[in-house]
Each structure stands twice: as C-alpha cells, then as structure tokens.
Design a protein around this motif. Structure first.
Motif, PDB file in Angstrom:
ATOM      1  N   GLY A  45     101.356  41.881  25.111  1.00  0.00           N
ATOM      2  CA  GLY A  45     102.406  40.927  24.789  1.00  0.00           C
ATOM      3  C   GLY A  45     102.368  39.639  25.595  1.00  0.00           C
ATOM      4  N   ALA A  46     101.577  39.577  26.652  1.00  0.00           N
ATOM      5  CA  ALA A  46     101.503  38.380  27.490  1.00  0.00           C
ATOM      6  C   ALA A  46     100.631  37.323  26.821  1.00  0.00           C
ATOM      7  CB  ALA A  46     100.962  38.727  28.869  1.00  0.00           C
ATOM      8  N   ARG A  47     100.977  36.058  27.097  1.00  0.00           N
ATOM      9  CA  ARG A  47     100.264  34.960  26.452  1.00  0.00           C
ATOM     10  C   ARG A  47     100.477  33.662  27.225  1.00  0.00           C
ATOM     11  NH1 ARG A  47     104.687  36.939  23.749  1.00  0.00           N
ATOM     12  NH2 ARG A  47     106.336  35.461  23.239  1.00  0.00           N
ATOM     13  N   THR A  48      99.613  32.699  26.948  1.00  0.00           N
ATOM     14  CA  THR A  48      99.772  31.364  27.521  1.00  0.00           C
ATOM     15  C   THR A  48     100.870  30.628  26.768  1.00  0.00           C
ATOM     16  OG1 THR A  48      98.256  30.248  26.001  1.00  0.00           O
ATOM     17  CG2 THR A  48      97.285  31.204  28.011  1.00  0.00           C
ATOM     18  N   ASN A  49     101.341  29.534  27.350  1.00  0.00           N
ATOM     19  CA  ASN A  49     102.113  28.551  26.594  1.00  0.00           C
ATOM     20  C   ASN A  49     101.148  27.809  25.672  1.00  0.00           C
ATOM     21  OD1 ASN A  49     104.295  29.241  28.196  1.00  0.00           O
ATOM     22  ND2 ASN A  49     104.646  27.170  28.957  1.00  0.00           N
ATOM     23  N   TRP A  50     101.695  27.044  24.756  1.00  0.00           N
ATOM     24  CA  TRP A  50     100.888  26.087  24.021  1.00  0.00           C
ATOM     25  C   TRP A  50     100.265  25.153  25.045  1.00  0.00           C
ATOM     26  CZ3 TRP A  50      99.738  26.590  19.092  1.00  0.00           C
ATOM     27  CH2 TRP A  50     100.592  27.308  18.259  1.00  0.00           C
ATOM     28  N   HIS A  51      99.032  24.742  24.809  1.00  0.00           N
ATOM     29  CA  HIS A  51      98.373  23.799  25.698  1.00  0.00           C
ATOM     30  C   HIS A  51      97.164  23.198  24.999  1.00  0.00           C
ATOM     31  CE1 HIS A  51      96.261  27.613  26.393  1.00  0.00           C
ATOM     32  NE2 HIS A  51      95.230  26.908  26.825  1.00  0.00           N
ATOM     33  N   SER A  52      96.611  22.148  25.576  1.00  0.00           N
ATOM     34  CA  SER A  52      95.376  21.550  25.070  1.00  0.00           C
ATOM     35  C   SER A  52      94.530  21.129  26.264  1.00  0.00           C
ATOM     36  CB  SER A  52      95.673  20.349  24.164  1.00  0.00           C
ATOM     37  OG  SER A  52      96.275  19.312  24.904  1.00  0.00           O
ATOM     38  N   HIS A  53      93.277  20.814  25.984  1.00  0.00           N
ATOM     39  CA  HIS A  53      92.333  20.417  27.032  1.00  0.00           C
ATOM     40  C   HIS A  53      91.624  19.139  26.608  1.00  0.00           C
ATOM     41  CE1 HIS A  53      92.848  24.391  28.833  1.00  0.00           C
ATOM     42  NE2 HIS A  53      92.787  24.853  27.594  1.00  0.00           N
ATOM     43  N   ALA A  54      91.546  18.192  27.511  1.00  0.00           N
ATOM     44  CA  ALA A  54      90.930  16.898  27.209  1.00  0.00           C
ATOM     45  C   ALA A  54      89.486  17.040  26.730  1.00  0.00           C
ATOM     46  CB  ALA A  54      90.983  15.987  28.440  1.00  0.00           C
ATOM     47  N   ASN A  55      88.762  18.020  27.287  1.00  0.00           N
ATOM     48  CA  ASN A  55      87.356  18.220  26.915  1.00  0.00           C
ATOM     49  C   ASN A  55      87.116  19.559  26.229  1.00  0.00           C
ATOM     50  OD1 ASN A  55      86.381  15.731  28.042  1.00  0.00           O
ATOM     51  ND2 ASN A  55      86.733  16.632  30.050  1.00  0.00           N
ATOM     52  N   GLY A  56      88.169  20.186  25.714  1.00  0.00           N
ATOM     53  CA  GLY A  56      88.031  21.480  25.044  1.00  0.00           C
ATOM     54  C   GLY A  56      88.020  22.626  26.047  1.00  0.00           C
ATOM     55  N   GLN A  57      87.950  23.847  25.497  1.00  0.00           N
ATOM     56  CA  GLN A  57      87.946  25.050  26.324  1.00  0.00           C
ATOM     57  C   GLN A  57      87.086  26.108  25.649  1.00  0.00           C
ATOM     58  OE1 GLN A  57      91.636  27.411  26.570  1.00  0.00           O
ATOM     59  NE2 GLN A  57      91.241  27.646  28.760  1.00  0.00           N
ATOM     60  N   THR A  58      86.383  26.875  26.456  1.00  0.00           N
ATOM     61  CA  THR A  58      85.625  28.023  25.968  1.00  0.00           C
ATOM     62  C   THR A  58      86.226  29.272  26.586  1.00  0.00           C
ATOM     63  OG1 THR A  58      83.607  26.709  25.763  1.00  0.00           O
ATOM     64  CG2 THR A  58      83.345  29.101  25.837  1.00  0.00           C
ATOM     65  N   ALA A 103      91.350  40.583  28.581  1.00  0.00           N
ATOM     66  CA  ALA A 103      90.856  39.752  29.672  1.00  0.00           C
ATOM     67  C   ALA A 103      89.789  38.814  29.118  1.00  0.00           C
ATOM     68  CB  ALA A 103      90.273  40.609  30.791  1.00  0.00           C
ATOM     69  N   HIS A 104      89.807  37.580  29.609  1.00  0.00           N
ATOM     70  CA  HIS A 104      88.763  36.632  29.220  1.00  0.00           C
ATOM     71  C   HIS A 104      88.410  35.745  30.394  1.00  0.00           C
ATOM     72  CE1 HIS A 104      91.612  33.344  29.039  1.00  0.00           C
ATOM     73  NE2 HIS A 104      92.193  33.737  27.918  1.00  0.00           N
ATOM     74  N   ILE A 105      87.229  35.162  30.303  1.00  0.00           N
ATOM     75  CA  ILE A 105      86.840  34.104  31.223  1.00  0.00           C
ATOM     76  C   ILE A 105      87.155  32.801  30.508  1.00  0.00           C
ATOM     77  CG2 ILE A 105      84.951  32.981  32.446  1.00  0.00           C
ATOM     78  CD1 ILE A 105      83.623  35.780  32.610  1.00  0.00           C
ATOM     79  N   ALA A 106      88.012  31.987  31.123  1.00  0.00           N
ATOM     80  CA  ALA A 106      88.395  30.695  30.562  1.00  0.00           C
ATOM     81  C   ALA A 106      87.614  29.608  31.294  1.00  0.00           C
ATOM     82  CB  ALA A 106      89.893  30.469  30.734  1.00  0.00           C
ATOM     83  N   MET A 107      86.982  28.718  30.523  1.00  0.00           N
ATOM     84  CA  MET A 107      86.150  27.666  31.098  1.00  0.00           C
ATOM     85  C   MET A 107      86.541  26.310  30.521  1.00  0.00           C
ATOM     86  SD  MET A 107      82.579  29.773  30.738  1.00  0.00           S
ATOM     87  CE  MET A 107      83.132  30.689  29.295  1.00  0.00           C
ATOM     88  N   VAL A 108      86.785  25.349  31.407  1.00  0.00           N
ATOM     89  CA  VAL A 108      87.061  23.970  30.999  1.00  0.00           C
ATOM     90  C   VAL A 108      86.296  23.027  31.910  1.00  0.00           C
ATOM     91  CG1 VAL A 108      89.344  24.478  30.047  1.00  0.00           C
ATOM     92  CG2 VAL A 108      89.153  23.750  32.400  1.00  0.00           C
ATOM     93  N   VAL A 109      85.965  21.864  31.379  1.00  0.00           N
ATOM     94  CA  VAL A 109      85.319  20.821  32.169  1.00  0.00           C
ATOM     95  C   VAL A 109      86.309  19.679  32.303  1.00  0.00           C
ATOM     96  CG1 VAL A 109      83.416  19.171  32.299  1.00  0.00           C
ATOM     97  CG2 VAL A 109      83.005  21.481  31.434  1.00  0.00           C
ATOM     98  N   GLY A 110      86.635  19.356  33.544  1.00  0.00           N
ATOM     99  CA  GLY A 110      87.582  18.284  33.816  1.00  0.00           C
ATOM    100  C   GLY A 110      86.884  16.974  34.099  1.00  0.00           C
ATOM    101  N   ASP A 111      87.656  16.047  34.634  1.00  0.00           N
ATOM    102  CA  ASP A 111      87.138  14.705  34.903  1.00  0.00           C
ATOM    103  C   ASP A 111      86.905  14.449  36.390  1.00  0.00           C
ATOM    104  OD1 ASP A 111      89.672  14.442  35.972  1.00  0.00           O
ATOM    105  OD2 ASP A 111      90.367  13.016  34.467  1.00  0.00           O
ATOM    106  N   GLY A 112      87.027  15.487  37.204  1.00  0.00           N
ATOM    107  CA  GLY A 112      86.855  15.337  38.642  1.00  0.00           C
ATOM    108  C   GLY A 112      88.171  15.213  39.381  1.00  0.00           C
ATOM    109  N   GLU A 113      89.217  14.790  38.679  1.00  0.00           N
ATOM    110  CA  GLU A 113      90.543  14.680  39.280  1.00  0.00           C
ATOM    111  C   GLU A 113      91.439  15.822  38.842  1.00  0.00           C
ATOM    112  OE1 GLU A 113      92.198  11.103  40.030  1.00  0.00           O
ATOM    113  OE2 GLU A 113      90.275  10.178  40.415  1.00  0.00           O
ATOM    114  N   SER A 114      91.224  16.315  37.627  1.00  0.00           N
ATOM    115  CA  SER A 114      91.999  17.447  37.114  1.00  0.00           C
ATOM    116  C   SER A 114      91.124  18.204  36.128  1.00  0.00           C
ATOM    117  CB  SER A 114      93.285  16.974  36.427  1.00  0.00           C
ATOM    118  OG  SER A 114      93.001  16.469  35.141  1.00  0.00           O
TER     119      SER A 114
END
Length: 135
Positions: A45-58, A103-114
């Motif tokens: 039953g657990a889940r994230t909030n709605w969200h988005s990523h500037a460079n996508g997410q895997t 369980a998952h591995i969440a991967m995002v690429v940021g801009d160096g600041e976030s």
C-alpha cells in the motif's frame, strides 16, 4: 576502485510518501555524471507522491510487485527484473501493491546542484484504488 560500505536505512519522509517506505542511498550526485541512485523498499500500500524529474527516471524492480502510474491514468504492474523509464517532466508515482512488498533501484541524473525531482501532492486513496484495478 572505491569500496563503499552499506549505507544506513532511512525512513522515507512523510511529505514525499504514503505508508512505510525505506531508502538506502547507493550513489549521490558527483560531477560529471551526477547520478543519484537508491534502493527503495515499499510496504504493501505504500507509494510515492506524484512527482517528475527534469531528466527522467529509471526504475529497476528488484523484489515483489508494484505499480507505476501517470497522470493520464496509465498504470503498469511491475515485478522483479522489470525496468520502467519515466520520461523527463512526466508526472508519475510508484509503489507497492496492496498485498505485496516492492523494492526498486531508482536512478535519476541531476544537474550537479540537485537531482531534478519536483515533488507534488500525494496520490489519493481513490487514485491508488483505480490504479490497482487497472494494473
């Protein structure tokens, strides 16, 4: 080579998750790659909030069964070994089914600041129930 020992498990913050979610950081952003990666464990039953990523997410599912949903109502049911790519700027959420851990591995690429994540409102119980029926 750099050997990094296990990181402490942290409880996911209530302002970003519904239910019990646990995080282990794998990689924090460092130039030039700026990759953020974490093992994220969701109780039923657990889940994230709605969200988005500037460079996508895997997302790469390592255990259990879960759901990934988008604003247009699309839902995919995922299991261990599955990978989902969420495109840049797409509002989405992910989490466990109502009866199974995920369980998952969440991967995002940021801009160096976030990491480029924009956190939004919680997924409502009604939205979650509809996703369970669709997924």
């Amino acid at each position: 080579m750099e050997h990094i020992t296990s990181t402490p498990t942290a409880k996911g913050p209530a302002e970003r998750f519904t239910g019990d979610v646990y995080l282990n950081v794998i990689e924090t952003p460092t130039s030039p790659a700026n990759l953020t990666a974490a093992l994220v464990r969701f109780t039923p039953g657990a889940r994230t909030n709605w969200h988005s990523h500037a460079n996508g997410q895997t997302l790469h599912v390592t255990d259990g069964t879960g759901l990934v949903g988008t604003r247009d109502g699309s839902v995919v049911r995922v299991s261990a070994g599955d990978t989902v790519k969420c495109p840049a700027g797409e509002d989405h959420w992910h989490g466990a089914t109502d009866t199974t851990l995920m369980a998952h591995i969440a991967m995002v690429v940021g801009d160096g600041e976030s990491d480029g994540t924009t956190w939004l409102e919680p997924v409502s119980d009604e939205q979650y129930s509809r996703a369970l029926a669709r997924g």
